[in-house]
Design an enzyme around this catalytic site. Structure first.
Site, PDB file in Angstrom:
ATOM      1  N   GLU A 287       0.846  -1.185   0.000  1.00 58.82           N
ATOM      2  CA  GLU A 287       0.000   0.000   0.000  1.00 58.82           C
ATOM      3  C   GLU A 287       0.884   1.238   0.000  1.00 58.82           C
ATOM      4  O   GLU A 287       2.082   1.163   0.265  1.00 58.82           O
ATOM      5  CB  GLU A 287      -0.909   0.019   1.227  1.00 58.82           C
ATOM      6  CG  GLU A 287      -0.163   0.100   2.549  1.00 58.82           C
ATOM      7  CD  GLU A 287      -1.068  -0.102   3.743  1.00 58.82           C
ATOM      8  OE1 GLU A 287      -1.676  -1.186   3.818  1.00 58.82           O
ATOM      9  OE2 GLU A 287      -1.159   0.796   4.582  1.00 58.82           O
ATOM     10  N   ASN A 289       0.940   4.869   1.896  1.00 57.83           N
ATOM     11  CA  ASN A 289       0.368   5.715   2.943  1.00 57.83           C
ATOM     12  C   ASN A 289       0.560   7.172   2.556  1.00 57.83           C
ATOM     13  O   ASN A 289       1.701   7.653   2.470  1.00 57.83           O
ATOM     14  CB  ASN A 289       1.033   5.436   4.286  1.00 57.83           C
ATOM     15  CG  ASN A 289       0.748   4.030   4.784  1.00 57.83           C
ATOM     16  OD1 ASN A 289       1.643   3.279   5.129  1.00 57.83           O
ATOM     17  ND2 ASN A 289      -0.514   3.634   4.812  1.00 57.83           N
ATOM     18  N   ARG A 291       0.544   9.991   3.872  1.00 57.47           N
ATOM     19  CA  ARG A 291       0.684  10.804   5.085  1.00 57.47           C
ATOM     20  C   ARG A 291       2.072  10.577   5.658  1.00 57.47           C
ATOM     21  O   ARG A 291       2.848   9.772   5.140  1.00 57.47           O
ATOM     22  CB  ARG A 291      -0.349  10.373   6.124  1.00 57.47           C
ATOM     23  CG  ARG A 291      -0.285   8.867   6.408  1.00 57.47           C
ATOM     24  CD  ARG A 291      -1.166   8.451   7.542  1.00 57.47           C
ATOM     25  NE  ARG A 291      -1.328   7.015   7.642  1.00 57.47           N
ATOM     26  CZ  ARG A 291      -0.470   6.183   8.212  1.00 57.47           C
ATOM     27  NH1 ARG A 291       0.667   6.657   8.717  1.00 57.47           N
ATOM     28  NH2 ARG A 291      -0.709   4.885   8.284  1.00 57.47           N
TER      29      ARG A 291
END
Length: 672
Positions: A287, A289, A291
Site C-alpha cells: 500500500e 500511505n 501521510r
C-alpha cells in the site's frame, strides 16, 4: 537547501490529531515561528498536545467517531481559531480525500498530498489496480467468496486506513465468515469505512518501506528504506533505517517502484510506499500511505532532515533540490506501549506517574537518543485511543552501536505507571536473531514466550523495595546507613514483606538492616537505605536501587533494568467474587456487539465468540469457556465497562476438570 521562493506563507497550523504526532508537529512549528492550534475531545481536555498548543478548540464527545473523525467540526475549529493551514498527522482523517478537499474548499492550506492522490491510494484495492498498471509487483487478489483451501492462509485488510486495524489472518475456510464480519466492524469503527479485501498471507516475509517526498515541480525523493518487520497485531513495534541485509539491486528496485507509485498519482508532500519482501527477496506492493508515518524519525535521523518542516515547505510551494542529501549511519526506533505483552498484548490504562528516558547527544553530531511523546508525568492513559506512550529513537554510525544505545536508553528509562512493553523492547533489541538480521514479521510469534519471562534480579529489587518501605513507614523517612546507623539502637524481630511474589525477610540491627536469605541465594549486605534510594552489596558488588511507591505498586530502577512490583493486589481478584463460568471484562472498554441471537438460555459451545469489547481502538472478543447454557447476559452494545465487570455467565454442561480454562481464559485478542 530547498528554494526560498514560495507561493503562500503559513502563519498558523491546526493539527487535526492528538497525542504524540500533534506534539511532534507543534515542535517544528515553534522552531519555524508558526502559531499552533490543537483540537481535543473531552477525554483529551488535559492532554499534553492541548497544553503545548497556542490555542485549542474542543470537539464535544470522547469517541473518535464524534471527535477526531468529524472533519466538519475540525474545519470549523480551524476557521474559528484563525488557522490558515491544517496538518492531518497520521491515522484518523489523515488519508481521507473528502476531508482534504473540505480543508481546501474552506480556503485553508492542506499540508498533505492533493485530494486526488489520496483518493487514488486511499482504497488499497484501487491502489493495487493502479500500481499493477504502472508495473509495480503485486500479490494476486483473492475473492473471499470464492476462496479455497489452496488460497490459505489469507490476510484480510481494511481497504482504507492503517495501523493494523481491520486486519485478520485466516487459516481455515470455516473461520472466514466470522473474521470478515469482525474485520469490517473494526475497520468501520476506526476509519468510518467497512470495506475489506483479501490477499495471500506470507508467513516469513519482511515489511520494508520507502519514504518519499515530492514537490509540485516534478521532483520525487526516495529517502532510503525502513524495516518494520517486528510487529504485534499487525502494528509496528520496532523500526529501523536502512533496512538491514538488503542487496543493492533490491534497494534500487524498491526506490524505483516507490518513485513510480508517486509519479503515477502526481504525488506531493511526504508519503510512504510499503512492500512485503518474501524470503527469496522478491518485493510485493502492499500500500501507499499518503501521510507522515509514525516511524518517520528514523529517516530523519539518517538523512539529517526535518520531514515536518519539508511538508510545510512543500505546502507553501517550495521546490526541492534535484537530489536528497546522502544518508549516514543507522537509526532504530522502539514504540513504548502501555500494554502487557505477556497477557496477549492487553492494553493498560491508568495514571502515568513518571516517564523519563535518558536523552543523549554526543559532541560533534555523534550517537544520540531522541524521544517523541504525547504524555508527561501525571497524565492519564485512557481507553479511547492508541496506547503508545512514546517513540524512543537512537542513531549511531553503525547498526550494532544504535541497537546498544537504544537498549541502554530503554533499560535505564523511568516508566512508572501502567504495565508497558519496555522489557520486551530491551530483550527484542538484544535477541541474537534480531541483532544478526535474521527476522521477519513472524518474529514475535516464534519468540514471544522467551521474551516475556520474569526479569532476572527481581528478587533483589524486592529486597530494595522492602527496605525503602521499612525506612519510610517505621522511621518516618529517616535514612539508615551501615556506617552511621540511624535506626533504633536495639535489634528487632525478623520482618517479612512480599513484593511481586517474592518474600523478603529482614530485621533491624544496631547498624542498619540485615537481610535473611536462603542458603543458595546470593548474600546481601545493606550499605544504606533511604525512602527512595537503597544501596546493596550483592556477591561483593555494590549496586544502587532507586525506589518509588505509588499505591500498591513499587517501582525499582537500576542501571541494569527496572521492576514493577505489586505490594498487594491493586484490585481484588474479580474471580473471587464470581461463580464458575463468569465472563469478565479483561480491561476497561466499550461493548461493541454481542453474538446474533444471544440471550439468557442460549446454548453455547466452547470457544464460541459471544461478546466483542473495544479498547484503545482494538477489538477483543470474549469467548465461551466451555460448552453449556448462557445463564446471564449483562453486556449490551454501547455499554461502558470497567476491568473485572461481569459480562455474562455460562453454565457448563460438564464439571470443569482441574487445570481446565477458567473465565480468565475466555478473552481473545482478535486484532491479529
Amino acid at each position: 537547501m530547498i528554494s526560498t521562493t514560495v507561493s503562500t506563507t503559513i502563519e498558523s497550523v491546526l493539527v487535526a490529531n492528538r497525542g504524540e504526532i500533534a506534539c511532534r508537529v507543534f515542535r517544528t512549528c515553534r522552531e519555524l515561528g508558526i502559531a499552533t492550534v490543537a483540537v481535543f475531545s473531552d477525554a483529551d481536555a488535559e492532554a499534553l498536545h492541548v497544553r503545548e498548543a497556542d490555542a485549542a478548540v474542543r470537539l464535544p464527545g470522547a469517541a473518535p467517531s464524534d471527535t477526531y473523525l468529524r472533519g466538519d467540526l475540525i474545519v470549523k475549529a480551524a476557521l474559528a481559531a484563525g488557522a490558515d493551514a491544517v496538518h492531518p498527522g497520521y491515522g484518523f482523517l489523515s488519508e481521507n480525500a473528502e476531508f482534504a478537499q473540505a480543508v481546501q474548499d474552506a480556503g485553508l492550506v492542506w499540508i498533505g498530498p492533493p485530494p486526488a492522490a489520496i483518493e487514488s491510494m486511499a482504497s488499497k484495492t484501487r491502489a493495487k489496480e493502479l500500481m499493477g498498471e504502472a508495473g509495480v509487483p503485486l500479490f494476486a487478489p483473492v475473492d473471499p467468496a470464492a476462496a479455497t483451501e489452496h488460497d490459505l492462509p489469507l490476510l484480510l485488510k481494511a481497504a482504507v486506513g492503517g495501523g493494523g486495524r481491520g486486519m485478520r489472518v485466516v487459516r481455515s475456510l470455516a473461520a472466514l465468515p466470522e473474521e470478515l464480519t469482525a474485520a469490517r466492524a473494526e475497520a468501520r469503527s476506526a476509519f468510518g469505512d467497512g470495506e475489506v479485501f483479501a490477499e495471500p498471507y506470507v508467513e516469513d516475509g519482511r515489511h520494508v518501506e520507502v519514504q518519499i517526498l515530492a514537490d509540485a515541480y516534478g521532483t520525487v525523493w526516495a529517502l532510503g528504506t525502513r524495516d518494520c518487520s517486528l510487529q504485534r497485531r499487525h502494528q509496528k513495534v520496532v523500526e529501523e533505517s536502512p533496512a538491514p541485509g538488503l542487496p543493492p539491486e533490491l534497494r534500487t528496485a524498491l526506490a524505483e517502484a516507490a518513485v513510480t507509485a508517486a509519479r503515477a498519482v502526481d504525488y506531493r508532500g511526504a508519503g510512504t510506499v510499503e512492500f512485503l519482501v518474501s524470503a527469496p527477496g522478491r518485493p510485493y506492493f502492499l500500500e501507499m500511505n499518503t501521510r507522515l508515518q509514525v516511524e518517520h524519525p528514523v529517516t530523519e535521523e539518517v538523512f539529517g532532515l526535518d520531514l515536518v518542516a519539508l511538508q510545510l515547505a512543500v505546502a507553501e510551494g517550495a521546490e526541492l533540490p534535484p537530489e536528497p542529501p546522502e544518508p549516514a549511519g543507522h537509526a532504530v526506533e522502539a514504540r513504548l506501549y502501555a500494554e502487557d505483552p505477556a497477557a496477549d498484548w492487553t492494553p493498560q490504562t491508568g495514571r502515568l506517574y513518571s516517564l523519563a528516558v535518558p536523552v543523549t547527544t554526543a559532541p560533534g553530531g555523534g550517537a544520540r537518543v531522541r524521544v517523541d511523546s504525547g504524555y508527561a508525568d501525571g497524565d492519564t492513559i485512557g481507553v479511547h485511543y492508541d496506547p503508545m506512550l512514546a517513540k524512543v529513537v537512537a542513531w549511531a554510525p553503525t547498526r550494532d552501536a544504535a541497537l546498544r544505545l537504544l537498549r541502554t536508553a530503554l533499560r535505564r528509562a523511568r516508566v512508572h505507571g501502567p504495565v508497558t512493553n519496555r522489557d520486551l523492547l530491551v530483550r527484542s533489541l538484544g535477541h541474537p536473531d534480531f541483532v544478526a538480521g535474521r527476522f521477519d514479521t513472524g518474529f514475535y510469534g516464534r519468540h514471544l514466550a522467551g521474551l516475556t519471562t520474569r526479569a532476572p534480579g527481581e528478587d533483589i529489587a524486592a529486597v530494595a523495595a522492602a527496605l525503602a518501605d521499612a525506612v519510610r513507614q517505621r522511621a518516618g523517612g529517616t535514612s539508615v546507613t551501615a556506617r552511621l546507623g540511624g535506626w533504633r539502637n536495639v535489634p528487632s524481630q525478623p520482618q517479612a514483606r512480599t513484593y511481586g511474589g517474592h518474600e523478603v525477610r529482614y530485621r533491624a540491627t544496631r547498624d542498619g538492616f540485615a537481610v535473611e536469605r536462603e542458603g543458595a541465594d546470593p548474600a546481601i549486605r545493606v550499605v544504606e537505605a533511604h525512602p527512595h534510594r537503597v544501596r546493596l552489596e550483592v556477591d561483593g558488588a555494590v549496586r544502587r536501587f532507586d525506589v518509588a511507591r505509588h499505591g500498591g505498586q513499587v517501582y525499582v530502577d537500576t542501571a541494569a533494568g527496572s521492576y514493577r512490583l505489586a505490594v498487594e493486589p491493586r484490585f481484588a481478584d474479580p474471580l473471587a467474587r464470581t461463580g464458575p463460568g463468569s465472563l469478565l471484562a479483561p480491561m476497561p472498554g466499550t461493548v461493541v456487539r454481542v453474538a446474533d441471537g444471544l440471550a439468557e438460555g442460549s446454548a453455547v459451545t466452547a470457544g464460541q465468540p459471544l461478546i466483542w469489547l473495544e479498547a484503545m481502538k482494538m477489538e477483543h472478543r470474549i469467548v465461551a469457556p466451555a460448552s453449556g447454557t448462557l445463564t446471564a447476559l449483562h453486556a449490551a452494545p454501547g455499554r461502558q465497562v470497567e476491568v473485572g465487570a461481569l459480562l455474562a455467565v455460562v453454565a457448563s454442561d460438564a464439571p470443569v476438570a482441574s487445570g481446565a480454562p477458567d473465565a480468565r481464559d475466555a478473552q481473545e485478542d482478535t486484532s491479529a
